[in-house]
Enzyme design. Structure first.
Site, PDB file in Angstrom:
ATOM      1  N   SER A  79      45.787  42.857  42.345  1.00  0.00           N
ATOM      2  CA  SER A  79      44.346  42.653  42.522  1.00  0.00           C
ATOM      3  C   SER A  79      43.932  43.311  43.827  1.00  0.00           C
ATOM      4  O   SER A  79      44.118  42.736  44.900  1.00  0.00           O
ATOM      5  CB  SER A  79      44.031  41.157  42.536  1.00  0.00           C
ATOM      6  OG  SER A  79      44.289  40.612  41.267  1.00  0.00           O
ATOM      7  N   LEU A  80      43.381  44.493  43.728  1.00  0.00           N
ATOM      8  CA  LEU A  80      43.092  45.278  44.934  1.00  0.00           C
ATOM      9  C   LEU A  80      41.693  44.954  45.482  1.00  0.00           C
ATOM     10  O   LEU A  80      41.549  44.531  46.621  1.00  0.00           O
ATOM     11  CB  LEU A  80      43.233  46.769  44.591  1.00  0.00           C
ATOM     12  CG  LEU A  80      43.432  47.706  45.761  1.00  0.00           C
ATOM     13  CD1 LEU A  80      44.662  47.341  46.565  1.00  0.00           C
ATOM     14  CD2 LEU A  80      43.543  49.147  45.258  1.00  0.00           C
ATOM     15  N   HIS A  81      40.672  45.201  44.702  1.00  0.00           N
ATOM     16  CA  HIS A  81      39.288  44.815  44.984  1.00  0.00           C
ATOM     17  C   HIS A  81      38.617  45.503  46.164  1.00  0.00           C
ATOM     18  O   HIS A  81      37.408  45.309  46.385  1.00  0.00           O
ATOM     19  CB  HIS A  81      39.130  43.293  45.148  1.00  0.00           C
ATOM     20  CG  HIS A  81      39.707  42.491  44.030  1.00  0.00           C
ATOM     21  ND1 HIS A  81      39.684  42.917  42.722  1.00  0.00           N
ATOM     22  CD2 HIS A  81      40.341  41.294  44.010  1.00  0.00           C
ATOM     23  CE1 HIS A  81      40.277  42.019  41.949  1.00  0.00           C
ATOM     24  NE2 HIS A  81      40.690  41.029  42.714  1.00  0.00           N
ATOM     25  N   CYS A 139      40.097  33.665  47.823  1.00  0.00           N
ATOM     26  CA  CYS A 139      39.190  34.804  47.649  1.00  0.00           C
ATOM     27  C   CYS A 139      37.770  34.264  47.430  1.00  0.00           C
ATOM     28  O   CYS A 139      37.564  33.403  46.569  1.00  0.00           O
ATOM     29  CB  CYS A 139      39.616  35.651  46.452  1.00  0.00           C
ATOM     30  SG  CYS A 139      41.332  36.190  46.558  1.00  0.00           S
ATOM     31  N   CYS A 146      44.462  27.374  44.126  1.00  0.00           N
ATOM     32  CA  CYS A 146      45.065  28.551  44.768  1.00  0.00           C
ATOM     33  C   CYS A 146      44.732  28.512  46.248  1.00  0.00           C
ATOM     34  O   CYS A 146      43.623  28.147  46.626  1.00  0.00           O
ATOM     35  CB  CYS A 146      44.513  29.831  44.146  1.00  0.00           C
ATOM     36  SG  CYS A 146      45.277  31.325  44.828  1.00  0.00           S
ATOM     37  N   SER A 205      49.975  39.007  37.613  1.00  0.00           N
ATOM     38  CA  SER A 205      48.927  39.565  38.468  1.00  0.00           C
ATOM     39  C   SER A 205      49.028  38.927  39.846  1.00  0.00           C
ATOM     40  O   SER A 205      49.105  37.708  39.969  1.00  0.00           O
ATOM     41  CB  SER A 205      47.561  39.264  37.845  1.00  0.00           C
ATOM     42  OG  SER A 205      46.515  39.671  38.697  1.00  0.00           O
ATOM     43  N   CYS A 245      36.045  33.965  43.846  1.00  0.00           N
ATOM     44  CA  CYS A 245      36.827  33.342  42.776  1.00  0.00           C
ATOM     45  C   CYS A 245      36.654  31.824  42.808  1.00  0.00           C
ATOM     46  O   CYS A 245      36.851  31.200  43.855  1.00  0.00           O
ATOM     47  CB  CYS A 245      38.300  33.721  42.960  1.00  0.00           C
ATOM     48  SG  CYS A 245      39.433  32.759  41.943  1.00  0.00           S
ATOM     49  N   GLU A 302      43.666  25.843  33.780  1.00  0.00           N
ATOM     50  CA  GLU A 302      42.952  26.520  32.693  1.00  0.00           C
ATOM     51  C   GLU A 302      43.830  27.546  32.002  1.00  0.00           C
ATOM     52  O   GLU A 302      44.672  28.178  32.636  1.00  0.00           O
ATOM     53  CB  GLU A 302      41.768  27.311  33.274  1.00  0.00           C
ATOM     54  CG  GLU A 302      40.684  26.438  33.821  1.00  0.00           C
ATOM     55  CD  GLU A 302      39.511  27.269  34.329  1.00  0.00           C
ATOM     56  OE1 GLU A 302      38.524  26.684  34.734  1.00  0.00           O
ATOM     57  OE2 GLU A 302      39.595  28.493  34.324  1.00  0.00           O
ATOM     58  N   ASN A 333      32.146  38.381  37.545  1.00  0.00           N
ATOM     59  CA  ASN A 333      31.511  37.287  36.828  1.00  0.00           C
ATOM     60  C   ASN A 333      31.122  36.289  37.915  1.00  0.00           C
ATOM     61  O   ASN A 333      31.984  35.561  38.408  1.00  0.00           O
ATOM     62  CB  ASN A 333      32.534  36.693  35.850  1.00  0.00           C
ATOM     63  CG  ASN A 333      31.893  35.791  34.833  1.00  0.00           C
ATOM     64  OD1 ASN A 333      30.702  35.499  34.920  1.00  0.00           O
ATOM     65  ND2 ASN A 333      32.674  35.335  33.881  1.00  0.00           N
ATOM     66  N   GLY A 378      45.629  30.336  40.214  1.00  0.00           N
ATOM     67  CA  GLY A 378      46.813  30.389  41.065  1.00  0.00           C
ATOM     68  C   GLY A 378      47.349  31.773  41.351  1.00  0.00           C
ATOM     69  O   GLY A 378      47.048  32.728  40.643  1.00  0.00           O
ATOM     70  N   GLU A 379      48.132  31.843  42.418  1.00  0.00           N
ATOM     71  CA  GLU A 379      48.802  33.092  42.799  1.00  0.00           C
ATOM     72  C   GLU A 379      50.264  32.968  42.350  1.00  0.00           C
ATOM     73  O   GLU A 379      51.053  32.245  42.973  1.00  0.00           O
ATOM     74  CB  GLU A 379      48.683  33.275  44.324  1.00  0.00           C
ATOM     75  CG  GLU A 379      49.562  34.357  44.912  1.00  0.00           C
ATOM     76  CD  GLU A 379      49.523  35.673  44.142  1.00  0.00           C
ATOM     77  OE1 GLU A 379      48.453  36.251  43.971  1.00  0.00           O
ATOM     78  OE2 GLU A 379      50.607  36.117  43.693  1.00  0.00           O
ATOM     79  N   CYS A 435      45.873  33.984  28.533  1.00  0.00           N
ATOM     80  CA  CYS A 435      45.828  34.023  30.001  1.00  0.00           C
ATOM     81  C   CYS A 435      46.214  32.638  30.519  1.00  0.00           C
ATOM     82  O   CYS A 435      45.624  31.638  30.100  1.00  0.00           O
ATOM     83  CB  CYS A 435      44.395  34.384  30.394  1.00  0.00           C
ATOM     84  SG  CYS A 435      44.071  34.286  32.139  1.00  0.00           S
TER      85      CYS A 435
HETATM   86  N1  SAH Z   1      45.936  35.127  41.831  1.00  0.00           N
HETATM   87  C1  SAH Z   1      46.251  36.241  41.028  1.00  0.00           C
HETATM   88  C2  SAH Z   1      46.135  35.970  39.543  1.00  0.00           C
HETATM   89  C3  SAH Z   1      45.022  35.099  39.092  1.00  0.00           C
HETATM   90  S1  SAH Z   1      43.380  35.734  39.360  1.00  0.00           S
HETATM   91  C4  SAH Z   1      45.402  37.432  41.403  1.00  0.00           C
HETATM   92  O1  SAH Z   1      44.455  37.276  42.169  1.00  0.00           O
HETATM   93  O2  SAH Z   1      45.748  38.524  40.947  1.00  0.00           O
HETATM   94  C5  SAH Z   1      43.295  36.872  37.986  1.00  0.00           C
HETATM   95  C6  SAH Z   1      42.233  37.946  38.138  1.00  0.00           C
HETATM   96  O3  SAH Z   1      40.922  37.390  37.963  1.00  0.00           O
HETATM   97  C7  SAH Z   1      42.274  38.624  39.496  1.00  0.00           C
HETATM   98  O4  SAH Z   1      42.280  40.027  39.381  1.00  0.00           O
HETATM   99  C8  SAH Z   1      41.012  38.093  40.099  1.00  0.00           C
HETATM  100  O5  SAH Z   1      40.577  38.915  41.099  1.00  0.00           O
HETATM  101  C9  SAH Z   1      40.072  37.979  38.920  1.00  0.00           C
HETATM  102  N2  SAH Z   1      38.888  37.173  39.187  1.00  0.00           N
HETATM  103  C10 SAH Z   1      38.789  36.052  39.923  1.00  0.00           C
HETATM  104  N3  SAH Z   1      37.517  35.622  39.999  1.00  0.00           N
HETATM  105  C11 SAH Z   1      36.770  36.493  39.287  1.00  0.00           C
HETATM  106  C12 SAH Z   1      35.370  36.593  38.993  1.00  0.00           C
HETATM  107  N4  SAH Z   1      34.501  35.701  39.467  1.00  0.00           N
HETATM  108  N5  SAH Z   1      34.953  37.634  38.235  1.00  0.00           N
HETATM  109  C13 SAH Z   1      35.835  38.549  37.755  1.00  0.00           C
HETATM  110  N6  SAH Z   1      37.169  38.500  37.989  1.00  0.00           N
HETATM  111  C14 SAH Z   1      37.635  37.496  38.762  1.00  0.00           C
HETATM  112 FE1  SF4 Z   2      41.542  33.490  42.773  1.00  0.00          FE
HETATM  113 FE2  SF4 Z   2      43.700  35.092  42.485  1.00  0.00          FE
HETATM  114 FE3  SF4 Z   2      42.320  35.057  44.807  1.00  0.00          FE
HETATM  115 FE4  SF4 Z   2      43.805  32.947  44.091  1.00  0.00          FE
HETATM  116  S1  SF4 Z   2      44.529  35.009  44.580  1.00  0.00           S
HETATM  117  S2  SF4 Z   2      41.750  32.870  44.966  1.00  0.00           S
HETATM  118  S3  SF4 Z   2      43.484  32.923  41.870  1.00  0.00           S
HETATM  119  S4  SF4 Z   2      41.569  35.737  42.795  1.00  0.00           S
END
Ligand code: SAH
Ligand code: SF4
Length: 379
Positions: free
Chosen positions: A235-237, A130, A126, A212, A133, A100, A311, A180-181, A119
């Site tokens: 991506s800390l979360h 997570c 991936c 990212s 995601c 995508e 989301n 993807g990562e 983007c």
């Molecule tokens: N894998 C890398 C880059 C791709 S994900 C990473 O995780 O950083 C890009 C961003 O989209 C990340 O910050 C991820 O946490 C966020 N993301 C993934 N799923 C999401 C969702 N359902 N709602 C909001 N953000 C999301």
């Molecule tokens: Fe999704 Fe990024 Fe986590 Fe991979 S690392 S599962 S793309 S949020």
């Protein structure tokens, strides 16, 4: 030279190295300077195929089309949202893998000029997994090649989108925030960034590009050496390892302290501000305790926190933090001295979060999806 004739897909023009292209041209009796001409033509916003490079002789254009792929993307399904300001594509690659990319346009606002963000994906799927995601839930497909990464940008640069205009002059950003990562595919992602930077191709400045990562520490250190002008987002979360182990499972390998230490090294060595991304999940990571933990990790170095309301993916047990909760969280962080903004949630109506449209189209041909969308639009 010989590798160009080996089995497998034809080389992609977006990743061919100029020496191989020059050798191919010379073998056909063409002057070597044509290599620059072909590369410039393939990156022109008005060119949809080799046939459009009309400054080249006709037989050469035909030979190029036989020998090289103008794009590694064989089909795309695009849907729009936000009154045409957002468009999302699912691209199909030669072997049927799907990825995508998203185009987001922003109108001029106060002192901010009009700008465009693209983007892009770094992997099909991936492996980090997570749970919030959609890409993570679908699992890992394969690594993308540098050409497959660049071709997503070219998709939006070429007709009918022409989203970058003259890429060298534009107000735009390229973010590796699709599927993807990126740092689990670091060699190819680094190569793709260099292709995007190349003044003989798109000539996109490194400062317009953001990688990212979920926290692949060795890859972050490689960025300091290899891509010091590219922006880094982490991506800390979560602010505690207990919660982050669940939300970003790679945390079990590189826990928060190590990820933040790598972010601090990047900021110190490059002088660049590092973004900390934080998806806000109602009742889970939006508590006062997590806010206080965030203050600890984000304060005192060149970091900036981006809050993104979740989301929710289909069937998700979680929902995004409501506006009032976000406001409370922001206030606590600001009082604690953290630089923080709330990211707008573009394209919700088209499932623009990572991997969601892909999941929705799973098992359908892109052509069927396109035809169904056309029917809906006209009915
Ligand atoms: N894998 C890398 C880059 C791709 S994900 C990473 O995780 O950083 C890009 C961003 O989209 C990340 O910050 C991820 O946490 C966020 N993301 C993934 N799923 C999401 C969702 N359902 N709602 C909001 N953000 C999301
Ligand atoms: Fe999704 Fe990024 Fe986590 Fe991979 S690392 S599962 S793309 S949020």
């Amino acid at each position: 030279m010989t590798e160009l004739q080996l089995v497998g897909p034809r080389p992609a023009i977006s990743e061919i190295d100029p020496a191989s292209l020059a050798a191919w041209l010379t073998a056909r009796g063409e002057p070597a300077y044509r290599a620059t001409q072909v590369l410039a033509g393939a990156h022109r916003p008005d060119a949809a195929g080799f046939a459009d490079l009309t400054d080249l002789p006709g037989p050469l254009r035909a030979a190029l089309a036989d020998a090289f792929r103008f794009s590694t993307i064989v089909d795309s399904h695009v849907i729009g949202a936000d009154a045409g300001m957002t468009a999302k594509a699912v691209h199909e690659l030669e072997d049927g893998q799907r990825i995508e990319s998203v185009l987001m346009r922003y109108v001029a606002h106060g002192a901010m000029a009009e700008r465009t963000t693209i983007c892009i994906s770094s992997q099909a799927g991936c492996a980090v997994n997570c749970p919030f995601c959609a890409t993570g839930q679908a699992g890992f497909g394969r690594q993308l090649t540098p050409g497959e990464i660049v071709d997503q940008v070219l998709h939006w640069h070429r007709p009918p989108w022409n989203a970058l205009g003259d890429a060298k002059a534009g107000h735009y950003n390229i973010v590796f925030m699709g599927m993807g990562e990126p740092l689990n595919n670091a060699d190819r992602v680094f190569a793709a960034v260099r292709l995007l930077n190349d003044p003989d191709r798109l000539g996109i400045g490194a400062r317009h590009i953001t990688v990212s990562t979920s926290g692949v520490v060795p890859g972050m250190d490689r960025m300091i050496e290899g891509l010091p002008q590219v922006n880094l987002a982490i991506s800390l979360h979560a602010a505690s390892d207990e919660l982050r182990d669940e939300l970003v499972p790679i945390n079990r390998k590189w826990p928060i302290a190590e990820v933040i230490a790598a972010g601090r090294r990047f900021a110190a060595r490059t002088g660049r501000r590092v973004s900390l991304e934080y998806v806000m999940i109602d009742g889970l990571n939006d508590t006062p305790e997590q806010a206080d933990g965030l203050i600890e990790v984000a304060r005192g170095w060149r970091s900036h926190l981006n809050l993104i309301p979740l989301n929710p993916t289909p069937g998700s047990k979680w929902s995004g933090t409501p506006a009032a909760g976000i406001e409370r969280f922001v206030r606590r962080l600001r009082d604690g001295g953290v630089s923080v903004t709330v990211r707008d949630t573009r394209g919700r109506e088209i499932d623009a979060a990572c991997g969601q449209l892909h999941a929705q189209l799973s098992g359908r041909s892109l052509r069927d999806a396109r035809e169904a969308a056309a029917l809906t639009a006209t009915s």
